[in-house]
Design a protein around this motif. Sequence first.
Motif, short mmCIF file in Angstrom:
data_model
loop_
_atom_site.label_atom_id
_atom_site.label_comp_id
_atom_site.label_asym_id
_atom_site.label_seq_id
_atom_site.Cartn_x
_atom_site.Cartn_y
_atom_site.Cartn_z
N GLN A 1 0.82 -1.21 0.00
CA GLN A 1 0.00 0.00 0.00
C GLN A 1 0.86 1.26 0.00
O GLN A 1 0.55 2.24 -0.69
N ILE A 2 1.93 1.23 0.78
CA ILE A 2 2.85 2.38 0.78
C ILE A 2 3.47 2.56 -0.60
O ILE A 2 3.54 3.68 -1.13
N SER A 3 3.88 1.47 -1.20
CA SER A 3 4.53 1.53 -2.51
C SER A 3 3.60 2.09 -3.58
O SER A 3 4.03 2.85 -4.45
N THR A 4 2.33 1.73 -3.50
CA THR A 4 1.36 2.24 -4.47
C THR A 4 1.13 3.74 -4.29
O THR A 4 1.07 4.50 -5.26
N ALA A 5 0.99 4.17 -3.04
CA ALA A 5 0.71 5.58 -2.76
C ALA A 5 1.94 6.47 -2.91
O ALA A 5 1.83 7.62 -3.33
N TYR A 6 3.12 5.91 -2.59
CA TYR A 6 4.37 6.67 -2.60
C TYR A 6 5.46 5.83 -3.26
O TYR A 6 6.33 5.27 -2.59
N LEU B 1 10.41 14.86 -6.38
CA LEU B 1 9.36 13.86 -6.33
C LEU B 1 8.11 14.38 -7.02
O LEU B 1 7.87 15.59 -7.07
N ASP B 2 7.28 13.48 -7.52
CA ASP B 2 6.10 13.88 -8.29
C ASP B 2 4.87 14.10 -7.42
O ASP B 2 3.78 14.34 -7.94
N PRO C 1 15.67 6.82 -3.49
CA PRO C 1 16.78 6.85 -4.45
C PRO C 1 16.89 8.15 -5.24
O PRO C 1 18.00 8.52 -5.67
N GLN C 2 15.79 8.88 -5.44
CA GLN C 2 15.87 10.15 -6.14
C GLN C 2 16.66 11.20 -5.36
O GLN C 2 17.04 12.23 -5.92
N PHE C 3 16.93 10.92 -4.11
CA PHE C 3 17.72 11.84 -3.30
C PHE C 3 19.22 11.54 -3.35
O PHE C 3 19.99 12.04 -2.54
N GLU C 4 19.64 10.75 -4.32
CA GLU C 4 21.08 10.55 -4.51
C GLU C 4 21.72 11.82 -5.05
O GLU C 4 22.88 12.10 -4.78
N ALA C 5 20.98 12.59 -5.84
CA ALA C 5 21.50 13.83 -6.42
C ALA C 5 20.76 15.01 -5.80
O ALA C 5 19.66 15.37 -6.24
#
Length: 403
Positions: free
Chosen positions: A137-142, A253-254, A313-317
């Motif tokens: 559920q977390i993965s789907t929402a975020y 993030l989107d 992972p988007q916070f690597e950069a």
Amino acid sequence: MPFQSPQHKTYDVIIVGGAIMGASAAWFLSGDPDFDGRILVVERDPTYSACSTMHTNSCMRQQFSTTLNIQISQFAAAFVQNLADHIGDIPSVPQLRVHNFGYMYLANTESFAETLRANHKVQQAAGAATQLMTRDQISTAYPFYQLDDIILGSINLVDEGYWDATAVFDCLRRSGRARGVEYLHNEVVAMTKSADRARVESVTLASGDVIGCASLLNASGPRADRTARMAGISLPVEPRKRYSWVFSAAQPLDRDLPLTIDPSGVHVRENGGGTYQAGAHTAIDPAVDYDDFTMDQAFWQDHVWPILATRIPQFEAIKVTAEWAGHYAYNTFDQNAVVGAHSEVTNFYFLNGFSGHGLQQAPAMGRGAAELLVHGQYRTLDMTPFDYSRLESGKAVIEGAII
């Protein structure tokens, strides 16, 4: 900036500390129709640049483990979002809202998952909209989270998230002054007690002024124990350093990022415009000097950033755009508020020890302190469980949801 001298020789209530907790107490006190006395708020730094009020996440939550703490935050949400209805005696009161991105607690062990389940029951019984979420559920929402180690999550999207604490603080001070509250740039450096040692009769200021008082309220944040010791009282509250960073992401993030509490203790939240705010403290967490706000650069590079990049992972950069260290007024006894009057120095009142959740608790706590000072009892929320007397009896009130 030179110290100021008070307008009067005596006051009905002297409040030591003029940040949001002292400002809230002064505002509620000045608005009580049964109180017509003089109120003096003594603040050592009128810029408030180093106070805890200005160093926080400026967020509120209802995800606590005790019903009273939940109710305190529920009042804060109602107060903030109806600010103009409460504070109508000054111009330019803003219409505020809570930016409801919520707090996301992530559990990576069954024991912590069980804690979230137990807290969820308490929160729902108190009327909070907390939801438990499975990993899927977390993965789907975020979908931006990496969740391989996560068992369960907990989030609340109603009255939980960012609010403009600076605007509320400003209104409390402006309205308090309009009602006759005197704010004084000075510092309390000593107290004189009565012959029987049962009351504080006067305080001495850094300017040399001596002023009498009928009651004294300690609202001095991380310096609470220092203030208490002037009256011969010991208080288990000390400054603990907390680090914050604001950063921009090369790939934002989107969707809104909840204030995410990673199992490591690192937390990060939405800040708007493709920027985010993270916070953490070191594993060894000692008391620090009152004026120690130095940063630990290696802590970010070696600990915080790697955890953020692993979880999202988007916070690597990313690029840090601001950073600071602030202080928790940390109650070492049970990490909960200390309120009420002292058992022996009977006109010395506490508004201390909030351990990181004081900003959101300021409206209810200021109201409670005013009720106690004027009426000798609480008339709305009963704050008795947080009374100073529990320190003497050794009966801790454990809050299991401290960040």
